[in-house]
Motif scaffolding. Structure first.
Motif, PDB file in Angstrom:
ATOM      1  N   SER A 144     -43.537  34.125  -0.806  1.00  0.00           N
ATOM      2  CA  SER A 144     -44.585  35.048  -1.258  1.00  0.00           C
ATOM      3  C   SER A 144     -44.544  35.251  -2.778  1.00  0.00           C
ATOM      4  CB  SER A 144     -44.441  36.403  -0.559  1.00  0.00           C
ATOM      5  OG  SER A 144     -43.285  37.096  -1.012  1.00  0.00           O
ATOM      6  N   GLN A 145     -43.426  34.833  -3.402  1.00  0.00           N
ATOM      7  CA  GLN A 145     -43.247  35.060  -4.837  1.00  0.00           C
ATOM      8  C   GLN A 145     -43.653  33.868  -5.695  1.00  0.00           C
ATOM      9  OE1 GLN A 145     -42.055  38.165  -5.896  1.00  0.00           O
ATOM     10  NE2 GLN A 145     -42.196  38.663  -3.715  1.00  0.00           N
ATOM     11  N   VAL A 146     -43.951  32.731  -5.065  1.00  0.00           N
ATOM     12  CA  VAL A 146     -44.051  31.488  -5.840  1.00  0.00           C
ATOM     13  C   VAL A 146     -45.404  30.803  -5.669  1.00  0.00           C
ATOM     14  CG1 VAL A 146     -41.558  31.148  -5.622  1.00  0.00           C
ATOM     15  CG2 VAL A 146     -43.102  30.061  -3.971  1.00  0.00           C
ATOM     16  N   GLN A 147     -45.597  29.760  -6.495  1.00  0.00           N
ATOM     17  CA  GLN A 147     -46.784  28.917  -6.420  1.00  0.00           C
ATOM     18  C   GLN A 147     -46.501  27.601  -5.698  1.00  0.00           C
ATOM     19  OE1 GLN A 147     -46.648  29.228 -10.728  1.00  0.00           O
ATOM     20  NE2 GLN A 147     -48.846  29.606 -10.732  1.00  0.00           N
ATOM     21  N   GLN A 148     -45.256  27.168  -5.757  1.00  0.00           N
ATOM     22  CA  GLN A 148     -44.882  25.865  -5.198  1.00  0.00           C
ATOM     23  C   GLN A 148     -43.580  26.000  -4.418  1.00  0.00           C
ATOM     24  OE1 GLN A 148     -44.313  22.807  -8.136  1.00  0.00           O
ATOM     25  NE2 GLN A 148     -44.234  21.162  -6.650  1.00  0.00           N
ATOM     26  N   VAL A 149     -43.478  25.228  -3.330  1.00  0.00           N
ATOM     27  CA  VAL A 149     -42.281  25.237  -2.486  1.00  0.00           C
ATOM     28  C   VAL A 149     -41.721  23.820  -2.398  1.00  0.00           C
ATOM     29  CG1 VAL A 149     -41.346  25.671  -0.180  1.00  0.00           C
ATOM     30  CG2 VAL A 149     -43.117  27.181  -1.119  1.00  0.00           C
ATOM     31  N   ILE A 150     -40.433  23.688  -2.664  1.00  0.00           N
ATOM     32  CA  ILE A 150     -39.738  22.405  -2.514  1.00  0.00           C
ATOM     33  C   ILE A 150     -38.673  22.606  -1.446  1.00  0.00           C
ATOM     34  CG2 ILE A 150     -38.298  20.660  -3.639  1.00  0.00           C
ATOM     35  CD1 ILE A 150     -39.647  21.365  -6.267  1.00  0.00           C
ATOM     36  N   CYS A 151     -38.736  21.770  -0.406  1.00  0.00           N
ATOM     37  CA  CYS A 151     -37.865  21.967   0.754  1.00  0.00           C
ATOM     38  C   CYS A 151     -37.104  20.686   1.078  1.00  0.00           C
ATOM     39  CB  CYS A 151     -38.700  22.407   1.955  1.00  0.00           C
ATOM     40  SG  CYS A 151     -37.737  22.652   3.468  1.00  0.00           S
ATOM     41  N   PHE A 152     -35.839  20.843   1.433  1.00  0.00           N
ATOM     42  CA  PHE A 152     -34.990  19.731   1.867  1.00  0.00           C
ATOM     43  C   PHE A 152     -34.555  20.015   3.294  1.00  0.00           C
ATOM     44  CE2 PHE A 152     -34.705  20.228  -2.673  1.00  0.00           C
ATOM     45  CZ  PHE A 152     -34.806  18.930  -3.163  1.00  0.00           C
ATOM     46  N   VAL A 174     -46.711  22.472  -1.285  1.00  0.00           N
ATOM     47  CA  VAL A 174     -45.439  22.240  -0.593  1.00  0.00           C
ATOM     48  C   VAL A 174     -45.000  20.789  -0.757  1.00  0.00           C
ATOM     49  CG1 VAL A 174     -44.237  22.287   1.625  1.00  0.00           C
ATOM     50  CG2 VAL A 174     -45.942  24.047   1.095  1.00  0.00           C
ATOM     51  N   THR A 175     -43.759  20.605  -1.192  1.00  0.00           N
ATOM     52  CA  THR A 175     -43.147  19.270  -1.257  1.00  0.00           C
ATOM     53  C   THR A 175     -41.952  19.272  -0.323  1.00  0.00           C
ATOM     54  OG1 THR A 175     -43.806  19.056  -3.573  1.00  0.00           O
ATOM     55  CG2 THR A 175     -42.138  17.522  -2.761  1.00  0.00           C
ATOM     56  N   LEU A 176     -42.009  18.429   0.701  1.00  0.00           N
ATOM     57  CA  LEU A 176     -40.974  18.431   1.747  1.00  0.00           C
ATOM     58  C   LEU A 176     -40.217  17.104   1.710  1.00  0.00           C
ATOM     59  CD1 LEU A 176     -39.584  19.579   4.247  1.00  0.00           C
ATOM     60  CD2 LEU A 176     -41.546  18.805   5.618  1.00  0.00           C
ATOM     61  N   PHE A 177     -38.905  17.179   1.536  1.00  0.00           N
ATOM     62  CA  PHE A 177     -38.045  16.010   1.539  1.00  0.00           C
ATOM     63  C   PHE A 177     -37.239  15.991   2.842  1.00  0.00           C
ATOM     64  CE2 PHE A 177     -38.613  16.924  -2.975  1.00  0.00           C
ATOM     65  CZ  PHE A 177     -38.916  15.668  -3.483  1.00  0.00           C
ATOM     66  N   TYR A 178     -37.366  14.911   3.596  1.00  0.00           N
ATOM     67  CA  TYR A 178     -36.556  14.750   4.820  1.00  0.00           C
ATOM     68  C   TYR A 178     -35.277  14.011   4.481  1.00  0.00           C
ATOM     69  CZ  TYR A 178     -40.418  16.327   7.767  1.00  0.00           C
ATOM     70  OH  TYR A 178     -41.385  17.080   8.355  1.00  0.00           O
ATOM     71  N   LEU A 179     -34.173  14.498   4.991  1.00  0.00           N
ATOM     72  CA  LEU A 179     -32.878  13.912   4.696  1.00  0.00           C
ATOM     73  C   LEU A 179     -32.400  12.943   5.769  1.00  0.00           C
ATOM     74  CD1 LEU A 179     -31.070  17.146   3.398  1.00  0.00           C
ATOM     75  CD2 LEU A 179     -32.320  15.400   2.082  1.00  0.00           C
ATOM     76  N   ASP A 180     -33.202  12.760   6.846  1.00  0.00           N
ATOM     77  CA  ASP A 180     -32.785  11.845   7.906  1.00  0.00           C
ATOM     78  C   ASP A 180     -33.819  10.731   8.075  1.00  0.00           C
ATOM     79  OD1 ASP A 180     -34.700  13.610   8.817  1.00  0.00           O
ATOM     80  OD2 ASP A 180     -33.757  13.975  10.755  1.00  0.00           O
TER      81      ASP A 180
END
Length: 244
Positions: free
Chosen positions: A208-216, A238-244
């Motif tokens: 709720s505090q941000v403009q962009q989300v980066i997720c691992f 949203v930028t989503l990085f999958y680790l598998d």
């Protein structure tokens, strides 16, 4: 390559190498049967003006228009405007055209290997060094790597850590790192909740505090994927990085 008695490397002749003609220009034939070749004109001389063409902005591509994005939004009839869609467009334009810092959330799995943690740490360091403000939580794994990278940038005001519960409920390893962070927000009202539910509320507060989300995350990281879906519903980038 076979050529007639003269190409660029052969003696001069009325006929030229047909193989090299593709590189030299267009092929033609005079009325007497002699093959001739014309060198291509520069694009500027052809009147195409391609050297003056301005490539479309990324926001233009998303909006499907080459006009100014602000004018495009203003041109939408009031009755046809969706508040959520317009908010998203304006948010996207603000990010694309922003010359100042962004507020970016870094969230991710606790089960992250050393190599991935190093990469996240470098990414966090780069974001803070560029003047962006990072929001994250305080667990081990992704969050710890983000905090270490941000601290290396020596900009304590550019890092905010939001905890799912109070500081005393955090693992000892996390507390050792968190004491170095200037901006730590605790949520002691969640102490009686399970860590899963408290983390869900914590993630909601972060995005709720941000403009962009980066997720691992992994493909079975249900809470993280749920958070990413919520962020998209709120028109976050949203930028989503999958680790598998």
């Amino acid at each position: 390559m076979n050529c007639a008695p003269a190409c660029h490397a052969c003696e001069s002749s009325a006929r030229r190498c047909t193989g090299h003609s593709r590189l030299i220009g267009q092929r033609g034939r005079l009325s007497n049967g002699t093959d001739v070749f014309r060198r291509p004109q520069p694009l500027q001389q052809r009147g195409l003006g391609l050297h003056r063409v301005k490539l479309p902005h990324q926001a233009d591509v998303v909006l499907g228009t080459t006009t100014a994005p602000e004018d495009f939004i203003a041109s939408i009839p009031t009755a046809a405007r969706s508040v959520s869609d317009l908010d998203y467009l304006q948010e996207l334009l603000a990010i694309q055209q922003c010359e100042g810092p962004l507020k970016v959330a870094f969230i991710g799995t606790r089960n992250m290997g050393v190599t991935h943690q190093k990469l996240v740490e470098i990414l966090s360091y780069a974001y803070v060094s560029a003047g962006n403000h990072i929001y994250t939580s305080g667990s081990i794994g992704t969050n710890a790597a983000v905090i270490r990278g941000a601290l290396r940038a020596a900009s304590p005001d550019k890092l905010t850590v939001i905890l799912p519960q109070s500081m005393r409920r955090q693992p000892a390893e996390s507390q050792e790192l968190l004491v170095q962070v200037a901006n730590v927000i605790e949520m002691p009202e969640n102490n009686d909740m399970s860590l899963l539910e408290a983390s869900r509320l914590c993630n909601q507060k972060i995005i709720s505090q941000v403009q962009q989300v980066i997720c691992f995350a992994f493909h079975d990281s249900r809470l993280l994927l749920e958070t990413c879906h919520q962020a998209k519903d709120q028109r976050k980038i949203v930028t989503l990085f999958y680790l598998d």
